[in-house]
Design a protein around this motif. Structure first.
Motif, PDB file in Angstrom:
ATOM      1  N   GLU A 153      43.123  43.563  48.627  1.00 45.08           N
ATOM      2  CA  GLU A 153      42.530  42.346  48.083  1.00 45.08           C
ATOM      3  C   GLU A 153      41.635  41.697  49.134  1.00 45.08           C
ATOM      4  O   GLU A 153      42.061  41.434  50.257  1.00 45.08           O
ATOM      5  CB  GLU A 153      43.615  41.349  47.661  1.00 45.08           C
ATOM      6  CG  GLU A 153      44.311  41.710  46.372  1.00 45.08           C
ATOM      7  CD  GLU A 153      45.249  40.603  45.912  1.00 45.08           C
ATOM      8  OE1 GLU A 153      45.599  40.602  44.731  1.00 45.08           O
ATOM      9  OE2 GLU A 153      45.627  39.763  46.741  1.00 45.08           O
ATOM     10  N   GLU A 154      40.395  41.421  48.757  1.00 39.96           N
ATOM     11  CA  GLU A 154      39.464  40.786  49.681  1.00 39.96           C
ATOM     12  C   GLU A 154      39.476  39.269  49.546  1.00 39.96           C
ATOM     13  O   GLU A 154      39.235  38.547  50.502  1.00 39.96           O
ATOM     14  CB  GLU A 154      38.038  41.307  49.437  1.00 39.96           C
ATOM     15  CG  GLU A 154      37.858  42.783  49.772  1.00 39.96           C
ATOM     16  CD  GLU A 154      36.419  43.214  49.643  1.00 39.96           C
ATOM     17  OE1 GLU A 154      35.572  42.338  49.360  1.00 39.96           O
ATOM     18  OE2 GLU A 154      36.139  44.402  49.818  1.00 39.96           O
ATOM     19  N   ASN A 155      39.735  38.791  48.350  1.00 41.21           N
ATOM     20  CA  ASN A 155      39.688  37.349  48.114  1.00 41.21           C
ATOM     21  C   ASN A 155      41.059  36.726  48.343  1.00 41.21           C
ATOM     22  O   ASN A 155      42.061  37.208  47.823  1.00 41.21           O
ATOM     23  CB  ASN A 155      39.228  37.051  46.689  1.00 41.21           C
ATOM     24  CG  ASN A 155      37.824  37.553  46.436  1.00 41.21           C
ATOM     25  OD1 ASN A 155      37.042  37.704  47.363  1.00 41.21           O
ATOM     26  ND2 ASN A 155      37.511  37.826  45.183  1.00 41.21           N
ATOM     27  N   MET A 156      41.069  35.648  49.117  1.00 44.57           N
ATOM     28  CA  MET A 156      42.305  34.948  49.383  1.00 44.57           C
ATOM     29  C   MET A 156      42.717  34.117  48.169  1.00 44.57           C
ATOM     30  O   MET A 156      41.874  33.588  47.446  1.00 44.57           O
ATOM     31  CB  MET A 156      42.142  34.018  50.590  1.00 44.57           C
ATOM     32  CG  MET A 156      41.856  34.740  51.890  1.00 44.57           C
ATOM     33  SD  MET A 156      43.234  35.770  52.465  1.00 44.57           S
ATOM     34  CE  MET A 156      42.718  37.392  51.914  1.00 44.57           C
TER      35      MET A 156
ATOM     36  N   ILE B 117      34.892  19.004  55.494  1.00 41.54           N
ATOM     37  CA  ILE B 117      35.098  19.915  54.366  1.00 41.54           C
ATOM     38  C   ILE B 117      36.352  19.538  53.580  1.00 41.54           C
ATOM     39  O   ILE B 117      37.443  19.418  54.141  1.00 41.54           O
ATOM     40  CB  ILE B 117      35.215  21.374  54.854  1.00 41.54           C
ATOM     41  CG1 ILE B 117      34.027  21.728  55.750  1.00 41.54           C
ATOM     42  CG2 ILE B 117      35.309  22.319  53.668  1.00 41.54           C
ATOM     43  CD1 ILE B 117      32.673  21.542  55.092  1.00 41.54           C
ATOM     44  N   PHE B 118      36.167  19.371  52.276  1.00 42.67           N
ATOM     45  CA  PHE B 118      37.300  19.093  51.389  1.00 42.67           C
ATOM     46  C   PHE B 118      38.102  20.367  51.144  1.00 42.67           C
ATOM     47  O   PHE B 118      39.322  20.386  51.279  1.00 42.67           O
ATOM     48  CB  PHE B 118      36.793  18.519  50.064  1.00 42.67           C
ATOM     49  CG  PHE B 118      37.880  18.257  49.062  1.00 42.67           C
ATOM     50  CD1 PHE B 118      38.811  17.256  49.277  1.00 42.67           C
ATOM     51  CD2 PHE B 118      37.970  19.013  47.900  1.00 42.67           C
ATOM     52  CE1 PHE B 118      39.822  17.008  48.358  1.00 42.67           C
ATOM     53  CE2 PHE B 118      38.972  18.778  46.978  1.00 42.67           C
ATOM     54  CZ  PHE B 118      39.899  17.774  47.207  1.00 42.67           C
ATOM     55  N   VAL B 119      37.400  21.444  50.782  1.00 44.64           N
ATOM     56  CA  VAL B 119      38.065  22.733  50.594  1.00 44.64           C
ATOM     57  C   VAL B 119      37.081  23.849  50.938  1.00 44.64           C
ATOM     58  O   VAL B 119      35.883  23.749  50.668  1.00 44.64           O
ATOM     59  CB  VAL B 119      38.587  22.897  49.139  1.00 44.64           C
ATOM     60  CG1 VAL B 119      37.441  22.917  48.148  1.00 44.64           C
ATOM     61  CG2 VAL B 119      39.428  24.158  48.993  1.00 44.64           C
ATOM     62  N   GLY B 120      37.589  24.887  51.578  1.00 41.70           N
ATOM     63  CA  GLY B 120      36.784  26.055  51.908  1.00 41.70           C
ATOM     64  C   GLY B 120      37.460  27.312  51.403  1.00 41.70           C
ATOM     65  O   GLY B 120      38.661  27.504  51.614  1.00 41.70           O
ATOM     66  N   GLU B 121      36.698  28.172  50.722  1.00 45.41           N
ATOM     67  CA  GLU B 121      37.253  29.398  50.149  1.00 45.41           C
ATOM     68  C   GLU B 121      36.668  30.622  50.844  1.00 45.41           C
ATOM     69  O   GLU B 121      35.515  30.608  51.275  1.00 45.41           O
ATOM     70  CB  GLU B 121      36.941  29.469  48.656  1.00 45.41           C
ATOM     71  CG  GLU B 121      37.475  28.297  47.850  1.00 45.41           C
ATOM     72  CD  GLU B 121      36.945  28.307  46.432  1.00 45.41           C
ATOM     73  OE1 GLU B 121      37.687  28.715  45.522  1.00 45.41           O
ATOM     74  OE2 GLU B 121      35.776  27.912  46.247  1.00 45.41           O
ATOM     75  N   TYR B 122      37.465  31.669  50.918  1.00 41.62           N
ATOM     76  CA  TYR B 122      37.012  32.942  51.478  1.00 41.62           C
ATOM     77  C   TYR B 122      36.910  33.935  50.327  1.00 41.62           C
ATOM     78  O   TYR B 122      37.918  34.424  49.815  1.00 41.62           O
ATOM     79  CB  TYR B 122      37.996  33.434  52.537  1.00 41.62           C
ATOM     80  CG  TYR B 122      37.530  34.673  53.277  1.00 41.62           C
ATOM     81  CD1 TYR B 122      36.565  34.582  54.269  1.00 41.62           C
ATOM     82  CD2 TYR B 122      38.076  35.920  52.983  1.00 41.62           C
ATOM     83  CE1 TYR B 122      36.143  35.713  54.955  1.00 41.62           C
ATOM     84  CE2 TYR B 122      37.659  37.049  53.657  1.00 41.62           C
ATOM     85  CZ  TYR B 122      36.691  36.949  54.648  1.00 41.62           C
ATOM     86  OH  TYR B 122      36.275  38.073  55.314  1.00 41.62           O
ATOM     87  N   ILE B 123      35.669  34.214  49.897  1.00 43.06           N
ATOM     88  CA  ILE B 123      35.439  35.038  48.713  1.00 43.06           C
ATOM     89  C   ILE B 123      34.460  36.156  49.045  1.00 43.06           C
ATOM     90  O   ILE B 123      33.351  35.903  49.522  1.00 43.06           O
ATOM     91  CB  ILE B 123      34.884  34.188  47.547  1.00 43.06           C
ATOM     92  CG1 ILE B 123      35.868  33.064  47.202  1.00 43.06           C
ATOM     93  CG2 ILE B 123      34.609  35.052  46.324  1.00 43.06           C
ATOM     94  CD1 ILE B 123      35.353  32.103  46.157  1.00 43.06           C
ATOM     95  N   ASP B 124      34.884  37.391  48.796  1.00 46.83           N
ATOM     96  CA  ASP B 124      34.042  38.566  49.032  1.00 46.83           C
ATOM     97  C   ASP B 124      33.464  38.585  50.443  1.00 46.83           C
ATOM     98  O   ASP B 124      32.286  38.893  50.660  1.00 46.83           O
ATOM     99  CB  ASP B 124      32.901  38.628  48.004  1.00 46.83           C
ATOM    100  CG  ASP B 124      33.418  38.800  46.582  1.00 46.83           C
ATOM    101  OD1 ASP B 124      34.468  39.449  46.420  1.00 46.83           O
ATOM    102  OD2 ASP B 124      32.792  38.276  45.649  1.00 46.83           O
ATOM    103  N   GLY B 125      34.291  38.210  51.407  1.00 48.82           N
ATOM    104  CA  GLY B 125      33.865  38.253  52.797  1.00 48.82           C
ATOM    105  C   GLY B 125      33.001  37.089  53.236  1.00 48.82           C
ATOM    106  O   GLY B 125      32.520  37.060  54.371  1.00 48.82           O
TER     107      GLY B 125
END
Length: 212
Positions: free
Chosen positions: A151-154, A194-202
């Protein structure tokens, strides 16, 4: 009727205080997901329930107690959202119970999970083989977050409420310096913006408190 008037007054004040707390501090109280929300509900309910029938505590004293309690909760909530150490102290730390297919027995037992409990939580997410699990984290609210191999996306954010999620950084093999540089390259002064940060597809996708 005069006997019941103080009781009705206290009950009305307690109801108003409850509504104010829910609206000021968020709807999380309706479905508590952390220790602070749970304690807030228990104590507020105890204050209202115990005081309304007491003749020795006046309406004024009851109101002062509610104001003090509301201020305390708001202070703790503010500190928790702006300081990772206070947050860890109040809510506790997530526990890694599975790392690359191997169960961390000490963390699992210290979290109060038996082998049966752990496997049940995995099965409820469609996981039947420990070897499939890259990492499983027991969150503060008792939920199990599972990251499978490949899985790449957290499944949970790399930044939340202006604070870095160190567990995610560890999973994706990066450090705090790397993330801070990415935040600055996207035009922000630091992680606190930053309110929220996502790690998506690298890639890191950021949602700031204020739109640029």
């Amino acid at each position: 009727m005069s006997i019941y008037l103080p009781i009705l007054t206290k009950l009305a004040i307690g109801l108003v205080a409850l509504i104010i707390q829910i609206n000021i501090m968020g709807k999380g109280n309706l479905a508590p997901t952390n220790a602070l929300d749970q304690v807030q509900n228990y104590v507020l309910g105890g204050i209202i329930g115990a005081v309304i029938y007491s003749d020795t505590i006046t309406v004024f004293q009851f109101t002062i107690v509610l104001i003090i309690w509301t201020m305390l909760v708001m202070t703790f909530k503010f500190l928790k959202e702006h300081n990772r150490y206070v947050k860890a102290l109040i809510d506790g730390q997530p526990k890694v119970v599975i790392e690359r297919g191997k169960v961390d027995i000490q963390n699992t037992l210290s979290a109060g999970l038996s082998a049966n409990d752990l496997m049940f939580k995995l099965r409820s997410q469609g996981v039947y083989n420990l070897a499939e699990v890259k990492r499983a984290v027991l969150e503060q609210n008792g939920q199990l977050t599972v990251i499978l191999n490949g899985e790449e996306n957290m499944k949970y954010p790399i930044i939340f409420d202006g604070q870095i999620n160190m567990d995610v950084l560890d999973v994706i093999d990066h450090d705090e310096f790397w993330l801070t540089n990415i935040v600055k390259k996207q035009g922000f002064e630091g992680v606190n913006d930053i309110f929220v940060g996502e790690y998506i597809d690298g890639k890191v996708r950021l949602t700031p408190y204020e739109s640029k």
